[in-house]
Design a protein around this motif. Structure first.
Motif, PDB file in Angstrom:
ATOM      1  N   PRO A   1      49.466 -76.943  74.251  1.00  0.00           N
ATOM      2  CA  PRO A   1      48.088 -76.993  74.728  1.00  0.00           C
ATOM      3  C   PRO A   1      47.785 -78.225  75.569  1.00  0.00           C
ATOM      4  O   PRO A   1      48.369 -79.299  75.381  1.00  0.00           O
ATOM      5  N   LYS A   2      46.856 -78.051  76.496  1.00  0.00           N
ATOM      6  CA  LYS A   2      46.283 -79.181  77.222  1.00  0.00           C
ATOM      7  C   LYS A   2      45.124 -79.713  76.374  1.00  0.00           C
ATOM      8  O   LYS A   2      44.300 -78.941  75.895  1.00  0.00           O
ATOM      9  N   VAL A   3      45.061 -81.023  76.209  1.00  0.00           N
ATOM     10  CA  VAL A   3      44.050 -81.640  75.351  1.00  0.00           C
ATOM     11  C   VAL A   3      43.092 -82.452  76.207  1.00  0.00           C
ATOM     12  O   VAL A   3      43.518 -83.314  76.998  1.00  0.00           O
ATOM     13  N   GLY A   4      41.803 -82.201  76.031  1.00  0.00           N
ATOM     14  CA  GLY A   4      40.776 -82.961  76.726  1.00  0.00           C
ATOM     15  C   GLY A   4      40.043 -83.865  75.759  1.00  0.00           C
ATOM     16  O   GLY A   4      39.605 -83.407  74.700  1.00  0.00           O
ATOM     17  N   VAL A   5      39.932 -85.148  76.093  1.00  0.00           N
ATOM     18  CA  VAL A   5      39.210 -86.110  75.258  1.00  0.00           C
ATOM     19  C   VAL A   5      37.855 -86.354  75.909  1.00  0.00           C
ATOM     20  O   VAL A   5      37.765 -87.003  76.958  1.00  0.00           O
ATOM     21  N   LEU A   6      36.822 -85.815  75.307  1.00  0.00           N
ATOM     22  CA  LEU A   6      35.479 -85.858  75.879  1.00  0.00           C
ATOM     23  C   LEU A   6      34.757 -87.115  75.412  1.00  0.00           C
ATOM     24  O   LEU A   6      34.784 -87.447  74.239  1.00  0.00           O
TER      25      LEU A   6
END
Length: 225
Positions: free
Chosen positions: A13-18
């Motif tokens: 998975p691609k992980v986004g840190v918001l």
């Protein structure tokens, strides 16, 4: 989402840190990127996100929060508690049908130290789930020291990460994600409704750190190998 919700999570998975330009967000982005995971850092201010991504390295990208929320397969909410509700509510559409990891600790500080703040929904993670009815929220990474995460000389971050949620496929996926970081172990910690005490435990760890001048984490004993 309901307990029987079907979630599709890619093997890589691609992980986004918001809200990922603070120490906790940058630290998590760094450790995940070092483990070979594609990572995007989001911010209200795209230039700050781009600067944080450049500083982190390892091919991280930096964009505004909404763009990263659309891009990622798994999102991590790492915004300070004061901005939690507004950020999460604003991203309900791009985060629909995705796994959202909430690592936010609702804490206050006074001259006696850190203390947990009351949350009407019960916890930050439960607030996120209420605001994201079409997402699956999982609580994780609450008790991990940002100082250790950001220490590039530290090859392993030796700690257990309690993972809480109501959808087994989602908690299993987050445990796998956690365990990709050298030294970390993802441990199922119960349903999402049990998140409040895990978030509040960070206040105790802060007190321990201040007294003993360390960066304490947690370890769960007697787990099977």
């Amino acid at each position: 989402m309901a307990e029987d919700s079907a979630v599709t999570i890619p093997d890589e998975p691609k992980v986004g840190v918001l809200g990922g330009t603070g120490d906790q967000g940058k630290g998590l982005a760094l450790r995940l990127a070092m483990a070979g995971i594609p990572v995007g850092i989001g911010s209200r201010d795209q230039s700050r996100a781009e600067d944080a991504a450049t500083e982190t390295g390892y091919g991280c990208i930096g964009r505004d929060n909404a763009t990263i929320a659309r891009w990622c397969d798994i999102a991590i909410v790492a915004v300070p508690w004061a901005g939690h509700e507004a950020l999460v509510a604003s991203l309900a559409d791009p985060l629909a049908e995705k796994v959202v990891i909430d690592c936010v600790n609702p804490l206050g500080f006074d001259k006696r130290g850190a203390f947990p703040l009351p949350v009407p929904e019960g916890s930050a993670a439960e607030q996120a789930q209420a605001l994201l009815p079409d997402s699956v929220v999982v609580g994780a990474f609450h008790n991990v020291s940002a100082v250790l995460l950001l220490d590039r000389d530290l090859t392993e971050v030796e700690t257990d990460v309690l993972v809480l949620g109501d959808v087994r496929a989602a908690t299993d996926a987050v445990q796998r994600l956690v365990s990709l970081v050298p030294g970390m172990r993802g441990v199922f910690g119960g349903r999402l409704r049990n998140s409040a005490q895990i978030e509040a435990l960070t206040a105790n760890l802060i007190s321990i750190n201040r007294r003993y001048k360390i960066h304490a984490g947690i370890k769960i004993t007697d787990l099977p190998e």
